[in-house]
Design a protein around this motif. Sequence first.
Motif, mmCIF file in Angstrom:
data_model
loop_
_atom_site.group_PDB
_atom_site.id
_atom_site.type_symbol
_atom_site.label_atom_id
_atom_site.label_comp_id
_atom_site.label_asym_id
_atom_site.label_seq_id
_atom_site.Cartn_x
_atom_site.Cartn_y
_atom_site.Cartn_z
ATOM 1 N N GLN A 138 0.811 -1.220 0.000
ATOM 2 C CA GLN A 138 0.000 0.000 0.000
ATOM 3 C C GLN A 138 0.843 1.269 0.000
ATOM 4 N N GLN A 139 1.938 1.273 0.757
ATOM 5 C CA GLN A 139 2.766 2.474 0.818
ATOM 6 C C GLN A 139 3.488 2.721 -0.513
ATOM 7 N N THR A 140 3.899 1.665 -1.186
ATOM 8 C CA THR A 140 4.506 1.829 -2.506
ATOM 9 C C THR A 140 3.495 2.408 -3.490
ATOM 10 N N LEU A 141 2.267 1.914 -3.414
ATOM 11 C CA LEU A 141 1.205 2.432 -4.288
ATOM 12 C C LEU A 141 0.935 3.903 -3.987
ATOM 13 N N ARG A 142 0.916 4.260 -2.705
ATOM 14 C CA ARG A 142 0.700 5.659 -2.330
ATOM 15 C C ARG A 142 1.814 6.558 -2.866
ATOM 16 N N MET A 143 3.044 6.067 -2.767
ATOM 17 C CA MET A 143 4.176 6.844 -3.277
ATOM 18 C C MET A 143 4.045 7.097 -4.771
ATOM 19 N N ARG A 144 3.744 6.059 -5.503
ATOM 20 C CA ARG A 144 3.654 6.186 -6.954
ATOM 21 C C ARG A 144 2.450 7.046 -7.355
ATOM 22 N N LYS A 145 1.383 6.947 -6.586
ATOM 23 C CA LYS A 145 0.217 7.807 -6.825
ATOM 24 C C LYS A 145 0.595 9.271 -6.643
ATOM 25 N N THR A 146 1.322 9.564 -5.565
ATOM 26 C CA THR A 146 1.730 10.931 -5.273
ATOM 27 C C THR A 146 2.657 11.458 -6.363
ATOM 28 N N TYR A 147 3.533 10.588 -6.878
ATOM 29 C CA TYR A 147 4.445 10.998 -7.947
ATOM 30 C C TYR A 147 3.679 11.301 -9.237
ATOM 31 N N ALA A 148 2.751 10.423 -9.578
ATOM 32 C CA ALA A 148 1.956 10.631 -10.791
ATOM 33 C C ALA A 148 1.122 11.910 -10.687
ATOM 34 N N LYS A 149 0.590 12.150 -9.516
ATOM 35 C CA LYS A 149 -0.204 13.375 -9.289
ATOM 36 C C LYS A 149 0.662 14.617 -9.493
ATOM 37 N N ALA A 150 1.882 14.578 -8.977
ATOM 38 C CA ALA A 150 2.794 15.708 -9.152
ATOM 39 C C ALA A 150 3.149 15.902 -10.621
ATOM 40 N N LEU A 151 3.223 14.796 -11.374
ATOM 41 C CA LEU A 151 3.547 14.885 -12.796
ATOM 42 C C LEU A 151 2.470 15.630 -13.572
ATOM 43 N N PHE A 152 1.196 15.248 -13.388
ATOM 44 C CA PHE A 152 0.177 15.820 -14.267
ATOM 45 C C PHE A 152 -0.420 17.121 -13.755
ATOM 46 N N LEU A 153 -0.232 17.433 -12.465
ATOM 47 C CA LEU A 153 -0.747 18.706 -11.955
ATOM 48 C C LEU A 153 0.237 19.860 -12.140
ATOM 49 N N ASP A 154 1.473 19.547 -12.435
ATOM 50 C CA ASP A 154 2.488 20.577 -12.636
ATOM 51 C C ASP A 154 2.155 21.382 -13.900
ATOM 52 N N ASP A 155 2.114 22.694 -13.766
ATOM 53 C CA ASP A 155 1.811 23.555 -14.919
ATOM 54 C C ASP A 155 2.838 23.383 -16.032
ATOM 55 N N GLY A 156 4.044 22.971 -15.673
ATOM 56 C CA GLY A 156 5.090 22.797 -16.671
ATOM 57 C C GLY A 156 5.179 21.383 -17.224
ATOM 58 N N ALA A 157 4.153 20.571 -16.978
ATOM 59 C CA ALA A 157 4.182 19.177 -17.422
ATOM 60 C C ALA A 157 4.260 19.085 -18.940
ATOM 61 N N THR A 158 5.154 18.230 -19.422
ATOM 62 C CA THR A 158 5.256 17.973 -20.858
ATOM 63 C C THR A 158 4.237 16.901 -21.244
ATOM 64 N N LEU A 159 4.080 16.706 -22.544
ATOM 65 C CA LEU A 159 3.197 15.640 -23.013
ATOM 66 C C LEU A 159 3.691 14.286 -22.511
ATOM 67 N N GLY A 160 5.005 14.131 -22.472
ATOM 68 C CA GLY A 160 5.581 12.897 -21.943
ATOM 69 C C GLY A 160 5.261 12.696 -20.476
ATOM 70 N N ASP A 161 5.294 13.782 -19.696
ATOM 71 C CA ASP A 161 4.944 13.706 -18.270
ATOM 72 C C ASP A 161 3.502 13.247 -18.102
ATOM 73 N N LEU A 162 2.612 13.818 -18.908
ATOM 74 C CA LEU A 162 1.193 13.476 -18.800
ATOM 75 C C LEU A 162 0.957 12.008 -19.163
ATOM 76 N N ARG A 163 1.610 11.555 -20.206
ATOM 77 C CA ARG A 163 1.467 10.147 -20.604
ATOM 78 C C ARG A 163 2.028 9.212 -19.537
ATOM 79 N N LYS A 164 3.148 9.605 -18.944
ATOM 80 C CA LYS A 164 3.727 8.787 -17.875
ATOM 81 C C LYS A 164 2.807 8.744 -16.667
ATOM 82 N N ALA A 165 2.173 9.871 -16.339
ATOM 83 C CA ALA A 165 1.247 9.914 -15.208
ATOM 84 C C ALA A 165 0.066 8.987 -15.445
ATOM 85 N N VAL A 166 -0.507 9.029 -16.648
ATOM 86 C CA VAL A 166 -1.648 8.168 -16.971
ATOM 87 C C VAL A 166 -1.237 6.700 -16.928
ATOM 88 N N MET A 167 -0.087 6.390 -17.489
ATOM 89 C CA MET A 167 0.393 5.010 -17.500
ATOM 90 C C MET A 167 0.614 4.498 -16.075
#
Length: 211
Positions: A138-167
Amino acid sequence: CWKTYLGRPETDRARCFAMTQLGNGLSAAGHHEDALSVNEAELSMMRRVGAPEEVILGTLGNLAGTYCDLGRQECALRITRDIYQGFLKLNGEESGDTILASINYAASLGNLNRFNEAKSSLRKTIPVARRVLGESHQQTLRMRKTYAKALFLDDGATLGDLRKAVMTLAEIERTSRRVLGGAHPLTVDIEDLLRDARVILRARETPPTSA
């Protein structure tokens, strides 16, 4: 009733437990200012009686949570950073307490939109969680969730960042559903984030229509 324990010495374990329960109960009931007073009094008492460092760090965690409930995110961030550094120094990076503290620290950074710092911290700690706890913990999942959230909520997110977050979110959603069940709060949270990330990605991938 917690008042039963007021006459006991400050070192009495039952009194300490009663204070913790009081603070937690007030927070759960939405009385966050009252909970803050209890948290601060408990922390002061723990320091006064020379409680072990791990106990003080745990008490600080309750205080950080109350600051977060009150919207005082800068205060919460300072404390979560101190807790993470404290457990890291005390127990090393592979301790369960350290891993949990690192998640809370990264989440605090995210709450303040300091996404680059959150991602930088998580890039160091996610491999540790994967190695120590495993991919489906569960803690590993929480970590990865938090990382993905930071990827796609960042105003400077690239298209690659967004795709990585979704994946990433799609992958951990399947794992969370299998391990924890579809009704688990973490699974539901990941599903909501995945939905939001897909909307943002779709908007970026769709070329603007000409007038």
